[in-house]
Design a protein around this motif. Structure first.
Motif, mmCIF file in Angstrom:
data_model
loop_
_atom_site.group_PDB
_atom_site.id
_atom_site.type_symbol
_atom_site.label_atom_id
_atom_site.label_comp_id
_atom_site.label_asym_id
_atom_site.label_seq_id
_atom_site.Cartn_x
_atom_site.Cartn_y
_atom_site.Cartn_z
ATOM 1 N N GLU A 1 9.325 1.064 1.510
ATOM 2 C CA GLU A 1 9.690 0.381 0.296
ATOM 3 C C GLU A 1 10.992 -0.336 0.553
ATOM 4 O OE1 GLU A 1 8.048 0.641 -2.520
ATOM 5 O OE2 GLU A 1 6.332 1.900 -1.991
ATOM 6 N N HIS B 1 3.636 -2.964 -6.012
ATOM 7 C CA HIS B 1 4.108 -3.896 -4.536
ATOM 8 C C HIS B 1 4.413 -5.510 -5.032
ATOM 9 C CE1 HIS B 1 2.837 -0.442 -2.131
ATOM 10 N NE2 HIS B 1 3.910 -0.285 -2.753
ATOM 11 N N GLN C 1 -0.576 0.767 -6.823
ATOM 12 C CA GLN C 1 0.258 0.457 -5.818
ATOM 13 C C GLN C 1 0.142 -0.976 -5.637
ATOM 14 O OE1 GLN C 1 -1.756 2.856 -2.628
ATOM 15 N NE2 GLN C 1 -0.207 4.346 -2.919
#
Length: 540
Positions: free
Chosen positions: A106, A379, A375
């Motif tokens: 991350e 992202h 996700q």
């Protein structure tokens, strides 16, 4: 020291809810299980019969533990230790990867490394955090066992064994985070290690040497390769020997030393195993947004399908074993019937219980598909897809379709494996229809979990991961363990798995399955329709 305390406090604060769920939930389960053990196997003769059947058939030992007598503590240790060790192992490996590889993935680890903390203090804080979590895990379970009336010294040895096993798995999780560039790959390897440790321990017990009275087993050498095996070597409530725990502690210390050595020389974001280079041009599967959604979930599908195949094989290949067990110890049939809430025959009950596990695996696969959509959004890669002429409704609809397909594939693969394993049964012709019905019966519940996950994603996207896993985890515990542990009926019925149709001759009731299917379709449709006006929610 001040910096280390700040990092440790941050980890404790971040994990307070997750660790509370793992530790308190497992302790409550341990306490409830003890009540069920005393209720179901309260008679010494019943316990002798169960241990005799387990040692005679051996396969049962793979799923239980090392027999070491019929006293309350020793018998409970035989039934429950390995399962609790798996729970502690999963908690530890997820914690390790979450605070290491996930932070690098991350981009947060780089920011912390730029402060006076450097690169080693965060790892040190993670190790301390993981050790403290496992100490709390072992201590709370020991207290729960004491509260059920077991001997205090044996309970403390049991708790110490769980703590040390968890620390060994924590060390492996930290090592796996050094090997791979993604947290998903590191978590996959860590889970495989926990399950392999469980299997090796089981093989060691099954291949062990029984005593003349068929109440004790000396494990074979495969148990020496598993941290859980050394936990069982303590002989809680009988020998109470803590010496075997030095081996997994030494393993953990050595592996953590390797991790620190690798951390010192490895580039930020790099890994020991380099990521595979992508293709120069996209294949035909990636020519559409649906193909992309499918490709992103292929590895998820393969992992859970492998679990479904293994469970399906066991459901039918062990039919002769379970028939013998039910003949020698009638409590086995009563326990299976209590688990599924049906007066089915022994083979029907056994198949239903194993395919309930298959249903949980398929539901987990479906939940991961929904989490993958979250996700992609978090992202920022979903935004790239939605920047093309792909509307948000179609994008989420494609994930819903992919989720449905993966459920069907996992269930179908398990059904084919069950049919293949039925060849060893005494009457395969009668067993095969039960397998097909049991696999099909899991579909409504799995679709319901998919719908719930997508619904949470549509309305509270940042809660998708936590709610998705919590819902399926709690439902699995209530649906599988609730009836066995004699939870209140209203509590058990909160689980969709409690309403799954159970094949029982011609009297199978599909009412619960039909209602779940209707609710699942409604939830999925509402989730897809709700995406049309929802803004994208990037970030964690």
């Amino acid at each position: 020291m001040t910096t280390l305390l700040v990092l440790l406090r941050q980890r404790l604060r971040r994990d307070r809810l997750q660790l509370a769920f793992w530790i308190i939930g497992t302790a409550v389960l341990a306490y409830s299980s003890m009540s069920a053990v005393f209720t179901t196997y309260g008679d010494v003769q019943d316990r002798k019969e169960i241990l005799g059947v387990a040692i005679a058939t051996r396969t049962i030992l793979v799923f239980r533990g090392t027999p070491n007598g019929v006293d309350d503590g020793a018998f409970a240790f035989f039934l429950l230790f390995a399962f609790l060790a798996v729970m502690g192992g999963l908690m530890s490996t997820f914690l390790a990867v979450r605070h290491t590889r996930k932070e690098e993935e991350e981009g947060r680890a780089e920011g912390v490394a730029a402060t006076p903390a450097g690169r080693n203090l965060p790892m040190t804080a993670t190790v301390i955090h993981g050790v403290l979590a496992n100490v709390a895990f072992g201590l709370l379970i020991a207290l729960a066992l004491m509260a059920s009336g077991l001997d205090a010294s044996g309970c403390l040895v049991w708790g110490a064994a769980l703590t040390v096993c968890g620390i060994a798995f924590l060390a492996f999780g930290l090592f796996a985070a050094q090997l791979f560039r993604t947290s998903r790959a590191a978590n996959s390897l860590s889970v495989a290690f926990v399950l392999a440790a469980y299997l090796l321990r089981g093989i060691g017990d099954a291949a062990g040497t029984p005593s003349a009275d068929l109440l004790h087993v000396t494990p074979a050498w495969p148990s020496w390769l598993s941290p859980m095996g050394y936990g069982q070597f303590t002989g809680a409530f009988v020998e109470n020997d803590l010496t075997p725990l030095l081996i997994p502690l030494a393993f953990a210390a050595a592996l953590i030393g390797v991790v620190f050595a690798l951390q010192a020389v490895r580039d930020q974001g790099a890994s020991l195993i380099a990521g595979r280079a992508g293709r120069a041009t996209a294949g035909p599967v990636l020519s559409s947004s649906f193909g992309l959604a499918w490709r992103l979930n292929t590895s998820i599908l393969l992992s859970w399908t492998a679990g479904g195949i293994a469970t399906g094989l066991l459901a039918t290949s062990l039919s002769s074993v379970v028939n013998q067990a039910a003949t020698d110890a009638p409590q086995v049939l009563e326990t299976l019937r209590r688990a599924i809430g049906s007066e089915a025959s022994i083979e029907e009950a056994f198949v239903a219980v194993f395919y309930l596990i298959v249903g949980i695996l398929a539901a987990c696969c479906a939940v991961q598909v929904g989490i993958r959509a979250r996700q992609e959004e978090a992202h920022g890669t979903a935004e790239l897809v939605l920047g093309t002429p792909v509307p948000k409704i179609r994008w989420l609809l494609e994930y819903w379709i992919v989720g449905t397909i993966v459920i069907v594939v996992v269930l179908a693969a398990s059904a084919l494996a069950g049919i293949a394993g039925a060849g060893n049964a005494a009457d395969p012709e009668s067993l095969i229809p039960n397998v097909l019905q049991a696999a099909l019966a899991q579909l409504p519940a799995c679709l319901l979990f998919l719908g719930i996950t997508l619904l949470v994603f549509a309305y509270a996207p940042r809660a998708t991961i936590a709610v998705g896993w919590t819902v399926v985890g709690v439902a699995a515990i209530l649906g599988v363990w609730g009836p066995i542990l004699q939870f209140p009926d209203w509590l058990v019925k909160l689980s969709p798995f409690a309403h799954t149709p159970v094949p029982a001759g011609g009297d199978t009731d599909w009412t619960g399955g039909i209602w779940m299917l209707v609710i699942a379709l409604a939830a999925g449709a509402l989730a897809v329709w709700s995406m049309r006006r929802r803004e994208l929610a990037s970030g964690g």
